[in-house]
Write a protein that holds these residues in place. Structure first.
Motif, PDB file in Angstrom:
ATOM      1  N   TYR A  45       0.811  -1.214   0.000  1.00 31.65           N
ATOM      2  CA  TYR A  45       0.000   0.000   0.000  1.00 31.65           C
ATOM      3  C   TYR A  45       0.851   1.274   0.000  1.00 31.65           C
ATOM      4  CZ  TYR A  45      -4.188  -2.767   0.977  1.00 31.65           C
ATOM      5  OH  TYR A  45      -5.233  -3.651   0.895  1.00 31.65           O
ATOM      6  N   VAL A  49      -0.423   5.535   2.527  1.00 35.40           N
ATOM      7  CA  VAL A  49      -1.693   4.860   2.842  1.00 35.40           C
ATOM      8  C   VAL A  49      -1.714   4.435   4.304  1.00 35.40           C
ATOM      9  CG1 VAL A  49      -3.102   2.812   2.387  1.00 35.40           C
ATOM     10  CG2 VAL A  49      -2.121   4.081   0.488  1.00 35.40           C
ATOM     11  N   LYS A  74      -6.611   3.886   0.947  1.00 36.26           N
ATOM     12  CA  LYS A  74      -6.020   3.959  -0.390  1.00 36.26           C
ATOM     13  C   LYS A  74      -6.891   4.786  -1.329  1.00 36.26           C
ATOM     14  CE  LYS A  74      -4.567   0.999  -4.238  1.00 36.26           C
ATOM     15  NZ  LYS A  74      -4.476  -0.410  -4.732  1.00 36.26           N
ATOM     16  N   LEU A  77      -6.492   8.472  -0.522  1.00 38.49           N
ATOM     17  CA  LEU A  77      -5.233   8.986  -1.063  1.00 38.49           C
ATOM     18  C   LEU A  77      -5.340   9.193  -2.570  1.00 38.49           C
ATOM     19  CD1 LEU A  77      -2.260   9.745  -0.674  1.00 38.49           C
ATOM     20  CD2 LEU A  77      -1.677   7.339  -1.007  1.00 38.49           C
TER      21      LEU A  77
END
Length: 273
Positions: A45, A49, A74, A77
């Motif tokens: 990740y 993250v 995730k 982001l």
């Protein structure tokens, strides 16, 4: 629940770099019970993250670590990066090609939607500062996500593309959009930099071309943050709130017609008032 005896503890490095989570599960009961080792692949990740996942969690209660929670971080982001990508991509060129015909600076003409988003930016910036000062980091993540999705992606970015890509380079309306986008870039970048520091440094290095090697955090400490109050705009609060309410009902009607397959492309629909 993570437990060393069950072997389902996941380390931060596994989340960042990826790997395999080894856990033990018991099947059966009594004497027939058997313990089996289960391997679960963990994708890489990245550090941001992980930082975003921790920051968006409520530290006053137990924090569950799950694939769903990491995927959610995730996705947040990704939205932040897409917002910054749009802002950087449209402000990387000079706002004018030569100024006004008389050689002076072009005076931007702010539309109501420009004024509205600047007004919302001031509110957003104030709320973010309050959340940081009160150590309510999870509310920072929530506010950033809502602002990027509801105010920028769904409203402002969609409404200014015609002026960005179709108006003359030196037109006052396009210059106004560029000034607003530069303001939004500064506000968003400095709001998320304490959490997603690697993304913030990457964007700042690209924009500044790393001319003086200054970190994004040094620009914050030195006070090199664009002040929204420097822009001379007038926000008609009551007028634009009515516009947003009408827009809400129109979008609901468009979605209904789209589901009924009455229309294929909402962009081709015209409304008469």
């Amino acid at each position: 629940k993570m437990s060393k005896s069950l072997g389902n503890v996941i380390s931060p490095s596994t989340i960042v770099q990826g790997g395999t989570l080894q856990s033990t599960k018991t099947k059966g009961k009594g004497k027939k019970a058997k313990r089996q080792t289960v391997s679960t692949p963990i994708p890489a990740y990245g550090a941001d993250v992980l930082r975003l996942f921790v920051a968006s969690s409520d530290y006053t209660t137990d924090i569950p670590v799950s694939s769903q929670a990491l995927v959610k971080a995730k996705e947040l982001l990704r939205r932040i990066r897409n917002t910054l990508r749009f802002l950087v991509g449209n402000t990387s060129t000079p706002p004018t090609s030569g100024g006004s015909p008389d050689g002076g600076e072009i005076v931007p003409e702010y539309s109501p939607v420009d004024s509205y988003i600047l007004h919302r930016s001031r509110q957003f910036k104030s709320n973010i500062e309050d959340h940081y000062n009160n150590f309510q980091i999870s509310k920072v993540c929530q506010s950033v996500g809502e602002f990027c999705i509801s105010d920028l992606s769904a409203l402002y970015f969609t409404s200014v593309k015609d002026r960005l890509y179709c108006d003359a380079v030196d037109s006052p309306s396009r210059v106004a959009v560029l000034k607003v986008l530069r303001t939004l870039y500064s506000v968003i970048l400095h709001s998320v930099s304490p959490i997603v520091c690697f993304t913030a440094e990457e964007v700042h290095e690209h924009v500044s071309q790393n001319q003086n090697g200054e970190s994004v955090f040094e620009t914050i400490q030195s006070g090199k943050i664009f002040d929204i109050r420097e822009l001379n705009y007038d926000y008609p609060v009551h007028e634009f709130s009515t516009v947003l309410e009408v827009r809400k009902h129109l979008l609901q009607r468009l979605e209904k017609e789209r589901q009924l397959k009455t229309i294929s492309r909402p962009a081709s629909v015209s409304f008469c008032f």
